[in-house]
Each structure stands twice: as C-alpha cells, then as structure tokens.
Design an enzyme around this catalytic site. Structure first.
Site, PDB file in Angstrom:
ATOM      1  CE  LYS A 270     -48.261  36.769  86.665  1.00 18.60           C
ATOM      2  NZ  LYS A 270     -48.161  35.869  88.070  1.00 18.60           N
ATOM      3  CB  ALA A 273     -56.023  45.520  81.054  1.00 18.69           C
ATOM      4  CG  LEU A 547     -52.398  60.800  66.996  1.00 22.11           C
ATOM      5  CD1 LEU A 547     -51.250  61.563  67.437  1.00 22.11           C
ATOM      6  CD2 LEU A 547     -52.256  60.823  65.306  1.00 22.11           C
TER       7      LEU A 547
END
Length: 547
Positions: A270, A273, A547
């Site tokens: 789709k 992103a 992180l």
C-alpha cells in the site's frame, strides 16, 4: 542480536526503502531493476556498421566511467564492512583496491545486461526514488560543508493539511498514556517490526519500554503517529519522533529522533511508509524543528556513520539451545561456559544504583564526557533523569536478583568513598526478543549497553598510558556482571563511543549486523564508527545511542 555465527536481525517493515512495493526486504546491494535488464531477444546483426559498434562501446564505457564513477561514499561504506570483517590491516581494505573491485563489478553488470546502457534502468545502491526527493545527502555528492540542506520555514509556510492516505485508511494520533493504545503499538511492533532472517527471534517491546522511549521531557503526542483501517479502527502502521538537542561537531541544534517505523506485513504493497515519513516530517516541521536523526540496517542516501553490533554471551547453555550461538570446534560446552563466566559480584568499590540525588553530578559528568565524540546528545538535567532513572520499574517493590518488575533501564554510579563524588557511571537497557516456536524457551533476555562516563578521561595522559581504557574495562565489566546477576542471556554493544577498545578484552564477539546512522536535512563529513575516519579513532565519531 546476531554474530557472524549467529542469526542476523533484519528490518521487515520496509522502512529501508519506502518505494519498495514488495513485502520482502530489498537487498542491501541490489543490481536488479525493471528495465534495461538482459533480454532473450536475438542480438543485433553483425552487419551493423563499425561506426555503430563504436558508438555502442562508447556507451558502455560511459556507463562505468566519468559521471557514473563509483561514489566515494559507497567506497567508504564497503571499506567499513571489509575492516569490520577482516581487520584494518588487510590489503583488501585499501580504498584503491575496493574502488577497482567495484568498477569491475559495475563493468560486469553492464556486460551481463544488469545495468542499463547510458544510465537507463540503473538502480545502484541507495538510488531510491523517495529519498532522492528528500533533503538528505546523496551518494556521489562532493565533500560537504556542515550545515542544513534546506532552510527552515515559518510555520505558515509548512503544509497545513495531512498528507492523503490510500482509500480505507485514516491518520491517528496515539495517546501513549492510554494503556489500550500503548498495547496496540506493542502488538503492532511485536508482530511486524524486526525479526531475524529465519523468523526465530522477534523484538518484544513492553509497555514500560515504550513509555520510557516515547515520553522524554518535552515529548509531543502529535509525533506518535499511526494509521488505522477506517472500517474497524485497527492500528496497521506507526512511526514516532521524540525531541532532542543534537551536537554535530561544532553545531548544536534541535532535532527529532525518528524511530519505530512499522507497517503491518500484509499492507506493505500500500506504500504507507513514504506517506508516514512525509507526515511525521510535516508534524515535526510545524513545531519549528527541521533536522532529524534516524538509523537503518540497510544503506540509504547517505550514512553519516556505520557501526557494528557486538555480542557478549552470558547464558551459554540457553544461547546454544535456541541456536543464537554454537560451541566452536576447538572448545567443549563445559569449557565455553567457564570462559564466559562472570564474577559473582561487581568489582568496583563504591558501585551502587543511581538515585535521584545523583542527577546533577551525573549530568555534569555525562555532558563533559560526551565532548569526546564528534556527534552526541546535549541533555538537560530532566532529560538525564528520564533516560537513566525513569525506567527503573516499580521502585516501591524490593529489588530481587538486581531486577524490579517493569524495569527497562539499569544505571549504576561509582561514588568515591572519601570525597563522595560521583566518578563514574554506566547504564544498559533491556530489549528482549520472543523466541518463536521453541519447545522450551519463550524469551531471549538481551541487555544493550547505553551511556557511561568516567572522570579518568579528564586526567592528563589518560589515554596515552591506557588509564581510561583500563578503567572502562572494569566499569563495563561490572555492567556485564550486573546484567548476568539480573538474569540476562546476552549483552549487546555497538562500535560507538569508547566501546571499540573494550570489546575484545571483555569477550564480545563481532556480529554480522551493521547499523547505519543518518541525519535528515543536515550535511556533515563522515563520522568514525566501525572504522577510523580522518584520524578519529573507531567509534569516537558517534556518541548517540538510538533505542
């Protein structure tokens, strides 16, 4: 999570190349493309004129020379990989040798029809259509002067409306304070974010971890951005940003740390992103911030640095059981367990858990220590308190086996018994992985080295006589001991900060995973990561732990 003999962690979100329509990850070196490929059609007749043949030959040569010469950034990246695999003194790590090999590869690609003549159909590493439209350094650019690529804009000149989504989807701002919504993020990431090549391990982001990672001082809920299915409100995509102050060489500026770009596996056709990236950029720009830092395991335009993962085994038997590692031919299991055994208790006198009363001294020590590195965060006292203390878990419950319920970060300080000054500290955080379809073990407990500092760095000749190196070996060695006592299975670290000088002596093994660091809308020369750059020792270009 992986080493050369272990499994490789890959990003299955396709965040590496938002233009990729395929649900499978794009290779890091991709010489295939849609047009200009080898054809089954008959070759042109040999009766063609000599002039025509020369013209074709000239096109082939132009495809591998001149304007299409191998970019320096690509050469440097390959050198980093060779150095990481074979060491800095091998002949093949020479830049000229690497460039010659890459040129030969490029010539062979043209000969085999894998690279279009005159540049048509060529898809070299990093040449992604989406990233070519973004303010990021492009492969092959001249050595940059430090500074922004596009100037900042007044708020009224920033796009005011959200970017359109495909039909049947809608934007959603996630409330990380809502247990239901944080569980939605946890479920999405746990099932769709990162796993190894053989789908044996998958990161497990706890609610406590996400609260710690996504809610630093000054966080904005608009930077926790999701996409839902309009019909049933199911969360199917997510991207986050958190504010930070970043120093890159002599420049200090406000930036966003972009992380956790994730699209549901079934929806990667789709093209969500690139829209997620553009929308989070818009949201960040609306607050007057125009720079960002992010990482990826694959090569995009253009890494500012590349670091390698290293792993220190702690629970040998379990790591072998789950095929994370193996017993070398030259070693028995019993001997391997003995070799990797840590001390029963930490070694440094005055070592204790960090407390709130230590924040001021630790913040000062941390700020001075980070000046050793070309790029690093600039933290306020509140930010230091959050990063090093807020993830301690339920502090109203007793500490058992060096661990509290809900704990995600461990921070220890060294207090001088005479002066009561804080002379050192170390920290690490927990990011476990689900072990998929294993009959005995459900979770791999992994610790990651976070920030640390020692005032030995400020002593005269501290590096010339290896005083700092020896001190850090003891300091990080105690971190390993605490992690082992807290029942971690493996301890991971990257080749950044002062880590490179400690890894071998502390029995870390090189992994096969590389992490590339990127800056958005900021140019700077390459920073030392897995290898030295312009006289800066390996690791000392990067002082940011993502992180």
């Amino acid at each position: 999570m992986s080493s050369s003999s272990q499994r490789k962690i890959i990003d299955t979100t396709q965040a590496s190349d938002p233009e990729d329509r395929s649900p499978t990850p794009e290779p890091e070196l991709d010489h295939t493309h849609d047009d200009g490929a080898a054809s089954d059609k008959p070759q042109a007749s040999s009766s063609k004129s000599k002039k025509k043949k020369k013209s074709k030959a000239a096109q082939v040569l132009n495809a591998v020379r001149g304007k299409n010469e191998i970019p320096q950034e690509l050469v440097s990246h390959v050198v980093d990989r060779v150095v990481a695999e074979h060491g800095p003194n091998t002949a093949v790590s020479d830049e000229d040798n690497i460039r010659q090999v890459l040129e030969q590869m490029k010539i062979m690609d043209v000969i085999k029809g894998k690279s279009g003549v005159s540049g048509r159909g060529k898809k070299a590493m990093g040449e992604h259509k989406f990233w070519q439209t973004q303010p990021v350094p492009q492969l092959g650019e001249a050595p940059p002067e430090d500074g922004f690529i596009e100037p900042s804009k007044p708020r009224e000149e920033v796009r005011q409306e959200p970017y359109p989504l495909p039909k049947d989807f809608e934007w959603s701002i996630l409330d990380i304070d809502d247990p239901k919504q944080i569980k939605e993020v946890y479920d999405l990431l746990s099932l769709n974010y990162v796993e190894d090549d053989e789908a044996a391990f998958r990161f497990q982001y706890s609610a406590e971890f996400l609260e710690w990672a996504l809610k630093p001082p000054g966080y904005l809920k608009e930077w926790h951005l999701g996409v839902r299915v309009s019909s049933n409100q199911k969360l199917v995509a997510f991207i986050s940003g958190v504010p930070m102050t970043l120093r890159v060489r002599g420049n200090v500026f406000q930036a966003s740390e972009i992380n956790y770009l994730c699209v549901h596996k079934k929806l990667r056709s789709k093209r969500l992103a690139p829209v997620l990236i553009k929308e989070i950029t818009r949201q960040v720009n609306l607050t007057g911030v125009f720079q960002a830092i992010y990482t990826a395991g694959v090569v995009l335009p253009t890494p500012v640095s590349t670091c390698r993962y290293f792993h220190r085994s702690l629970n040998i038997q379990k790591l072998i059981d789950v095929k994370f590692t193996y017993v070398p031919r030259s070693m028995t299991l019993a001997r391997m367990i003995r070799v990797y055994k840590t001390a029963a208790q930490p070694q440094l006198s005055g070592l204790r858990e960090m407390e709130d009363r230590d924040v001021s001294e630790v913040a000062d020590l941390f700020g001075r220590y980070m000046q050793r590195f070309s790029m690093g965060p600039v933290m306020t006292m509140d930010e230091v308190r959050h990063q090093l203390l807020s993830g301690r878990g339920r502090t109203d419950e007793p500490l058992e086996h060096y661990r509290r319920p809900g704990q995600v970060v461990w921070t220890y300080v060294v207090e001088d018994p005479k002066t009561h000054r804080i002379t050192d500290f170390f920290s690490f955080y927990s990011l476990p992985s689900t072990i998929i379809n294993h009959p005995t073990h459900a979770l791999l407990e992994a610790a990651y080295l976070f920030y640390y500092a020692s005032d030995v760095a400020f002593a005269e000749d501290s590096e010339a006589d290896n005083k700092l190196k020896k001190r850090l070996e003891i300091l990080v060695g105690d971190a390993l001991i605490v992690a082992n006592l807290a029942k971690f299975d493996v301890f991971n670290a990257l080749t950044l900060m002062d880590n490179c000088g400690l890894l071998e002596s502390l029995k870390f093994g090189a992994g096969d995973g590389l992490l590339n660091f990127y800056l958005y809308n900021w140019r700077t020369a390459p920073l030392a990561g897995v290898s030295a750059v312009d006289g800066v020792e390996p690791g000392k270009g990067v002082g940011v732990v993502m992180l």
